[in-house]
Design a protein around this motif. Sequence first.
Motif, PDB file in Angstrom:
ATOM      1  N   ARG A   1      20.307 -66.107 -73.795  1.00 53.47           N
ATOM      2  CA  ARG A   1      18.866 -66.138 -74.071  1.00 53.47           C
ATOM      3  C   ARG A   1      18.301 -64.734 -74.221  1.00 53.47           C
ATOM      4  O   ARG A   1      17.474 -64.460 -75.087  1.00 53.47           O
ATOM      5  CB  ARG A   1      18.114 -66.886 -72.980  1.00 53.47           C
ATOM      6  N   LEU A   2      18.746 -63.806 -73.384  1.00 57.32           N
ATOM      7  CA  LEU A   2      18.264 -62.430 -73.473  1.00 57.32           C
ATOM      8  C   LEU A   2      18.820 -61.706 -74.701  1.00 57.32           C
ATOM      9  O   LEU A   2      18.149 -60.842 -75.275  1.00 57.32           O
ATOM     10  CB  LEU A   2      18.621 -61.667 -72.202  1.00 57.32           C
ATOM     11  N   ALA A   3      20.016 -62.059 -75.113  1.00 60.43           N
ATOM     12  CA  ALA A   3      20.648 -61.388 -76.256  1.00 60.43           C
ATOM     13  C   ALA A   3      20.191 -61.958 -77.604  1.00 60.43           C
ATOM     14  O   ALA A   3      20.122 -61.226 -78.587  1.00 60.43           O
ATOM     15  CB  ALA A   3      22.168 -61.492 -76.152  1.00 60.43           C
ATOM     16  N   ILE A   4      19.895 -63.244 -77.639  1.00 59.06           N
ATOM     17  CA  ILE A   4      19.540 -63.912 -78.902  1.00 59.06           C
ATOM     18  C   ILE A   4      18.218 -64.650 -78.699  1.00 59.06           C
ATOM     19  O   ILE A   4      18.194 -65.764 -78.190  1.00 59.06           O
ATOM     20  CB  ILE A   4      20.633 -64.904 -79.336  1.00 59.06           C
ATOM     21  N   ALA A   5      17.133 -64.000 -79.095  1.00 59.88           N
ATOM     22  CA  ALA A   5      15.824 -64.622 -78.938  1.00 59.88           C
ATOM     23  C   ALA A   5      15.551 -65.648 -80.033  1.00 59.88           C
ATOM     24  O   ALA A   5      14.785 -66.584 -79.835  1.00 59.88           O
ATOM     25  CB  ALA A   5      14.735 -63.554 -78.936  1.00 59.88           C
ATOM     26  N   SER A   6      16.181 -65.464 -81.179  1.00 61.06           N
ATOM     27  CA  SER A   6      15.920 -66.341 -82.305  1.00 61.06           C
ATOM     28  C   SER A   6      17.124 -66.277 -83.246  1.00 61.06           C
ATOM     29  O   SER A   6      17.768 -65.222 -83.339  1.00 61.06           O
ATOM     30  CB  SER A   6      14.652 -65.870 -83.017  1.00 61.06           C
ATOM     31  N   PRO A   7      17.476 -67.322 -83.919  1.00 60.02           N
ATOM     32  CA  PRO A   7      16.882 -68.652 -83.909  1.00 60.02           C
ATOM     33  C   PRO A   7      17.335 -69.460 -82.689  1.00 60.02           C
ATOM     34  O   PRO A   7      18.421 -69.234 -82.142  1.00 60.02           O
ATOM     35  CB  PRO A   7      17.407 -69.275 -85.203  1.00 60.02           C
ATOM     36  N   ASP A   8      16.497 -70.388 -82.292  1.00 58.79           N
ATOM     37  CA  ASP A   8      16.785 -71.204 -81.111  1.00 58.79           C
ATOM     38  C   ASP A   8      18.082 -71.983 -81.242  1.00 58.79           C
ATOM     39  O   ASP A   8      18.830 -72.118 -80.285  1.00 58.79           O
ATOM     40  CB  ASP A   8      15.635 -72.181 -80.845  1.00 58.79           C
ATOM     41  N   TRP A   9      18.345 -72.533 -82.431  1.00 57.62           N
ATOM     42  CA  TRP A   9      19.556 -73.341 -82.602  1.00 57.62           C
ATOM     43  C   TRP A   9      20.807 -72.530 -82.308  1.00 57.62           C
ATOM     44  O   TRP A   9      21.767 -73.047 -81.743  1.00 57.62           O
ATOM     45  CB  TRP A   9      19.612 -73.970 -83.996  1.00 57.62           C
ATOM     46  N   LEU A  10      20.786 -71.254 -82.672  1.00 59.36           N
ATOM     47  CA  LEU A  10      21.954 -70.407 -82.435  1.00 59.36           C
ATOM     48  C   LEU A  10      22.110 -70.112 -80.942  1.00 59.36           C
ATOM     49  O   LEU A  10      23.210 -70.220 -80.397  1.00 59.36           O
ATOM     50  CB  LEU A  10      21.834 -69.102 -83.231  1.00 59.36           C
ATOM     51  N   ALA A  11      21.010 -69.766 -80.289  1.00 62.44           N
ATOM     52  CA  ALA A  11      21.062 -69.482 -78.851  1.00 62.44           C
ATOM     53  C   ALA A  11      21.512 -70.713 -78.072  1.00 62.44           C
ATOM     54  O   ALA A  11      22.349 -70.612 -77.170  1.00 62.44           O
ATOM     55  CB  ALA A  11      19.698 -68.994 -78.358  1.00 62.44           C
TER      56      ALA A  11
ATOM     57  N   VAL B   1      25.813 -73.175 -74.734  1.00 60.99           N
ATOM     58  CA  VAL B   1      26.626 -74.315 -74.294  1.00 60.99           C
ATOM     59  C   VAL B   1      28.103 -74.076 -74.600  1.00 60.99           C
ATOM     60  O   VAL B   1      28.970 -74.277 -73.739  1.00 60.99           O
ATOM     61  CB  VAL B   1      26.129 -75.632 -74.923  1.00 60.99           C
ATOM     62  N   ALA B   2      28.407 -73.619 -75.798  1.00 60.41           N
ATOM     63  CA  ALA B   2      29.807 -73.409 -76.183  1.00 60.41           C
ATOM     64  C   ALA B   2      30.463 -72.327 -75.325  1.00 60.41           C
ATOM     65  O   ALA B   2      31.601 -72.493 -74.867  1.00 60.41           O
ATOM     66  CB  ALA B   2      29.892 -73.038 -77.661  1.00 60.41           C
ATOM     67  N   LEU B   3      29.761 -71.226 -75.100  1.00 62.18           N
ATOM     68  CA  LEU B   3      30.312 -70.164 -74.252  1.00 62.18           C
ATOM     69  C   LEU B   3      30.451 -70.618 -72.801  1.00 62.18           C
ATOM     70  O   LEU B   3      31.421 -70.266 -72.130  1.00 62.18           O
ATOM     71  CB  LEU B   3      29.439 -68.908 -74.337  1.00 62.18           C
ATOM     72  N   ALA B   4      29.498 -71.396 -72.323  1.00 61.71           N
ATOM     73  CA  ALA B   4      29.593 -71.909 -70.951  1.00 61.71           C
ATOM     74  C   ALA B   4      30.840 -72.779 -70.791  1.00 61.71           C
ATOM     75  O   ALA B   4      31.571 -72.658 -69.801  1.00 61.71           O
ATOM     76  CB  ALA B   4      28.336 -72.698 -70.579  1.00 61.71           C
ATOM     77  N   ILE B   5      31.098 -73.638 -71.764  1.00 61.32           N
ATOM     78  CA  ILE B   5      32.297 -74.476 -71.707  1.00 61.32           C
ATOM     79  C   ILE B   5      33.550 -73.602 -71.716  1.00 61.32           C
ATOM     80  O   ILE B   5      34.476 -73.819 -70.920  1.00 61.32           O
ATOM     81  CB  ILE B   5      32.320 -75.483 -72.873  1.00 61.32           C
ATOM     82  N   ALA B   6      33.579 -72.607 -72.591  1.00 64.16           N
ATOM     83  CA  ALA B   6      34.743 -71.717 -72.664  1.00 64.16           C
ATOM     84  C   ALA B   6      34.963 -70.973 -71.349  1.00 64.16           C
ATOM     85  O   ALA B   6      36.094 -70.883 -70.858  1.00 64.16           O
ATOM     86  CB  ALA B   6      34.571 -70.724 -73.817  1.00 64.16           C
ATOM     87  N   VAL B   7      33.896 -70.467 -70.751  1.00 63.67           N
ATOM     88  CA  VAL B   7      34.011 -69.734 -69.480  1.00 63.67           C
ATOM     89  C   VAL B   7      34.461 -70.667 -68.362  1.00 63.67           C
ATOM     90  O   VAL B   7      35.317 -70.309 -67.547  1.00 63.67           O
ATOM     91  CB  VAL B   7      32.673 -69.027 -69.142  1.00 63.67           C
ATOM     92  N   MET B   8      33.894 -71.873 -68.316  1.00 64.57           N
ATOM     93  CA  MET B   8      34.317 -72.823 -67.278  1.00 64.57           C
ATOM     94  C   MET B   8      35.791 -73.175 -67.446  1.00 64.57           C
ATOM     95  O   MET B   8      36.524 -73.244 -66.453  1.00 64.57           O
ATOM     96  CB  MET B   8      33.434 -74.079 -67.294  1.00 64.57           C
ATOM     97  N   HIS B   9      36.222 -73.416 -68.664  1.00 64.59           N
ATOM     98  CA  HIS B   9      37.643 -73.699 -68.902  1.00 64.59           C
ATOM     99  C   HIS B   9      38.506 -72.521 -68.448  1.00 64.59           C
ATOM    100  O   HIS B   9      39.506 -72.699 -67.753  1.00 64.59           O
ATOM    101  CB  HIS B   9      37.912 -73.975 -70.383  1.00 64.59           C
ATOM    102  N   ALA B  10      38.127 -71.321 -68.850  1.00 65.29           N
ATOM    103  CA  ALA B  10      38.929 -70.127 -68.552  1.00 65.29           C
ATOM    104  C   ALA B  10      39.021 -69.854 -67.053  1.00 65.29           C
ATOM    105  O   ALA B  10      40.012 -69.297 -66.586  1.00 65.29           O
ATOM    106  CB  ALA B  10      38.342 -68.912 -69.271  1.00 65.29           C
ATOM    107  N   THR B  11      38.022 -70.261 -66.302  1.00 65.19           N
ATOM    108  CA  THR B  11      37.995 -69.987 -64.859  1.00 65.19           C
ATOM    109  C   THR B  11      38.385 -71.189 -64.010  1.00 65.19           C
ATOM    110  O   THR B  11      38.373 -71.113 -62.781  1.00 65.19           O
ATOM    111  CB  THR B  11      36.594 -69.512 -64.434  1.00 65.19           C
TER     112      THR B  11
END
Length: 178
Positions: free
Chosen positions: A92-102, A107-117
């Motif tokens: 959210r802090l890195a990508i203020a716009s567009p909302d769809w991208l943020a 969500v995708a990065l959260a899934i990847a981080v949870m899988h990796a850890t």
Amino acid sequence: MTFFTKMRGAGTRPPRVGAAEIGWSFLGAAAGIAAVAFLHERVADPAGLSMLIGSFGASAVLLYGAPKSPLAQPRNLIGGHVLSALVGVTVRLAIASPDWLACSLAVALAIAVMHATGTLHPPGGATALIAVTGGPKILALGYLYVLFPVLSGALIMLLVAVVAVNAAPNRRYPEYWL
């Protein structure tokens, strides 16, 4: 024969749980969400903080309704929520716009981080999304969102799960801690 009848297990249903299991799940979920909501109302909200997020409802399903699930274990509950909150706030802090991208990246990065850890907890995806789409109160928290409501609420739900699930004669939680 149609595609759906050819599918493995087509025509069978998952096993249903008995009345006692439903009752214990109900009591645990009611106690867990009540504890977080009570502390939100009495402590956090007057201090301008929040302890309630929608993803805790999904965590309640796992903790109190499926306490044997690997996705409901303490490592997954705490790690999944906290790491997803960190990812969500950072995106959210890195990508203020567009909302769809943020939203999609959080969500995708959260899934990847949870899988990796090894901390996969499906409600963590919602925790990351809430960090991006939450109202002004959530957005104003910045990284404090990781502590209040995410870590504090998840810890309260964990404590209630340890007590509530183990109060039932044939239930045990957690299956493992780490």
